[in-house]
Design a protein around this motif. Structure first.
Motif, PDB file in Angstrom:
ATOM      1  N   ARG A   8       6.203 -11.657  -5.138  1.00  0.00           N
ATOM      2  CA  ARG A   8       5.638 -10.513  -4.426  1.00  0.00           C
ATOM      3  C   ARG A   8       4.125 -10.626  -4.299  1.00  0.00           C
ATOM      4  NH1 ARG A   8       7.409  -4.262  -4.872  1.00  0.00           N
ATOM      5  NH2 ARG A   8       5.681  -3.327  -3.711  1.00  0.00           N
ATOM      6  N   HIS A   9       3.469 -11.088  -5.359  1.00  0.00           N
ATOM      7  CA  HIS A   9       2.003 -11.125  -5.304  1.00  0.00           C
ATOM      8  C   HIS A   9       1.485 -12.167  -4.315  1.00  0.00           C
ATOM      9  CE1 HIS A   9       2.312 -14.578  -8.158  1.00  0.00           C
ATOM     10  NE2 HIS A   9       1.159 -14.927  -7.623  1.00  0.00           N
TER      11      HIS A   9
ATOM     12  N   GLU B   5       1.982  -9.725  -0.745  1.00  0.00           N
ATOM     13  CA  GLU B   5       1.627  -8.314  -0.617  1.00  0.00           C
ATOM     14  C   GLU B   5       0.120  -8.148  -0.398  1.00  0.00           C
ATOM     15  OE1 GLU B   5       2.954  -4.169  -2.755  1.00  0.00           O
ATOM     16  OE2 GLU B   5       2.446  -5.858  -4.046  1.00  0.00           O
ATOM     17  N   LYS B   6      -0.235  -7.267   0.553  1.00  0.00           N
ATOM     18  CA  LYS B   6      -1.632  -6.936   0.839  1.00  0.00           C
ATOM     19  C   LYS B   6      -2.435  -8.187   1.215  1.00  0.00           C
ATOM     20  CE  LYS B   6      -1.483  -3.115  -2.469  1.00  0.00           C
ATOM     21  NZ  LYS B   6      -2.088  -2.523  -3.677  1.00  0.00           N
TER      22      LYS B   6
ATOM     23  N   ALA C 140       9.842 -11.174  -3.945  1.00  0.00           N
ATOM     24  CA  ALA C 140       9.921 -10.660  -2.578  1.00  0.00           C
ATOM     25  C   ALA C 140      10.966 -11.468  -1.825  1.00  0.00           C
ATOM     26  CB  ALA C 140       8.571 -10.751  -1.872  1.00  0.00           C
TER      27      ALA C 140
ATOM     28  N   LEU D  62       8.431  -3.651   2.643  1.00  0.00           N
ATOM     29  CA  LEU D  62       6.985  -3.666   2.799  1.00  0.00           C
ATOM     30  C   LEU D  62       6.635  -3.694   4.286  1.00  0.00           C
ATOM     31  CD1 LEU D  62       5.966  -6.288   0.077  1.00  0.00           C
ATOM     32  CD2 LEU D  62       6.395  -3.837  -0.182  1.00  0.00           C
TER      33      LEU D  62
ATOM     34  N   THR E 152       0.325  -8.228   5.992  1.00  0.00           N
ATOM     35  CA  THR E 152       0.983  -7.184   5.202  1.00  0.00           C
ATOM     36  C   THR E 152      -0.038  -6.142   4.766  1.00  0.00           C
ATOM     37  OG1 THR E 152       0.712  -8.498   3.180  1.00  0.00           O
ATOM     38  CG2 THR E 152       2.793  -8.703   4.357  1.00  0.00           C
TER      39      THR E 152
ATOM     40  N   SER F 195      -0.334  -2.287   2.188  1.00  0.00           N
ATOM     41  CA  SER F 195       0.241  -1.636   1.006  1.00  0.00           C
ATOM     42  C   SER F 195       1.225  -0.526   1.396  1.00  0.00           C
ATOM     43  CB  SER F 195      -0.868  -1.043   0.134  1.00  0.00           C
ATOM     44  OG  SER F 195      -1.634  -0.117   0.878  1.00  0.00           O
TER      45      SER F 195
END
Length: 258
Positions: A53-54, A57-58, A98, A239, A250, A252
């Motif tokens: 995920r990291h 994400e964002k 993810a 997401l 992406t 948040s």
């Protein structure tokens, strides 16, 4: 279709590495602050794509190596939802996973992985795409030693515990894997994925790195995410993202579910 388990077990990790070389993809990203970063993901047999995920994400820009974005645009990005998590908290208790779904065949002609659960002392192979300082990002295999710069590393499953500063289960493997390996598969001798290279909090990672262990989310957790997306369970969330010309952006923001 025959998965090839007998051949994998008989011919070993060198054969598995060659067979699945194109199933493991580099993920190159630009963070919100403009810095470059990279991670790894891999293709499942059902054509869904797994990463950490990291890693996605964002992110301002995400590029997945080899993705046929024209014929298989991104359909959804799934991750675990944890009602105990607060952005103000120092501890993120969501598993670092993810799942990407595509509207079509994202990687034509590329074999996908099956899943299997690991046992303590199982031999495993990790495959990933970290950047080696001074070189372009490349795919390297090394079975004789364990080093942070190597992209395929042999080790053993040595422990199964609950994560430090977190409630999620994880595996420790004797192969140290860092940086761009995040999101990559950990593969058993039958050629099946037994876990996903993950990231813990900085404090936890520092304690484990002293011992030279890699941290892995087990496939039992990945199966929970797959099941949650199949049933539209409230354990998973989508997401928000945008895509254009093979580049994903992406935020948040979470897509509301009915």
């Amino acid at each position: 279709m025959n998965y090839g388990t007998f051949d994998f077990a008989a011919l070993g990790f060198p054969y598995i590495r060659v067979y699945f070389k194109h199933s493991v993809k580099a993920i190159n990203v630009i963070k919100d602050d403009g810095r470059d970063d990279n991670g790894t993901g891999f293709l499942l047999e059902d054509r869904r794509f797994v990463t950490a995920r990291h890693c996605i994400e964002k992110k301002r820009e995400i590029r997945i190596d080899g993705w046929d974005a024209v014929h298989a645009p991104l359909k959804a990005i799934w991750a675990f939802k944890d009602t105990r998590y607060s952005p103000r908290s120092e501890v993120d208790k969501r598993p670092d996973l993810a799942l990407l779904e595509f509207a079509g065949e994202p990687f034509p002609g590329v074999p996908g992985f099956q899943l299997q659960e690991a046992q303590i002392l199982d031999d495993v192979l990790t495959m990933g795409c970290p950047t080696v300082p001074g070189f372009d990002q490349m795919f390297i295999t090394e079975t004789a030693q364990i080093a942070a710069e190597l992209k395929s590393t042999v080790g053993h499953v040595v422990a199964q515990e609950s994560a430090y500063l977190s409630s999620q289960p994880y595996l420790l493997i004797s192969a140290r894997v860092k940086g761009g390996n995040s999101g990559g598969p950990v593969i058993g001798r039958e050629g099946k994925v037994v876990g996903v290279v993950a990231q813990l909090s900085a404090e936890a990672e520092g304690r484990l790195d002293v011992l030279g262990y890699g941290v892995v989310v087990p496939t039992s957790t990945l199966k929970q995410l797959l099941q949650a997306t199949n049933t539209n369970s409230d354990q998973a969330e989508q997401l928000s993202f945008k895509q254009k010309d093979g580049i994903i952006t992406t935020t948040s923001t979470i897509i509301p579910t009915s």
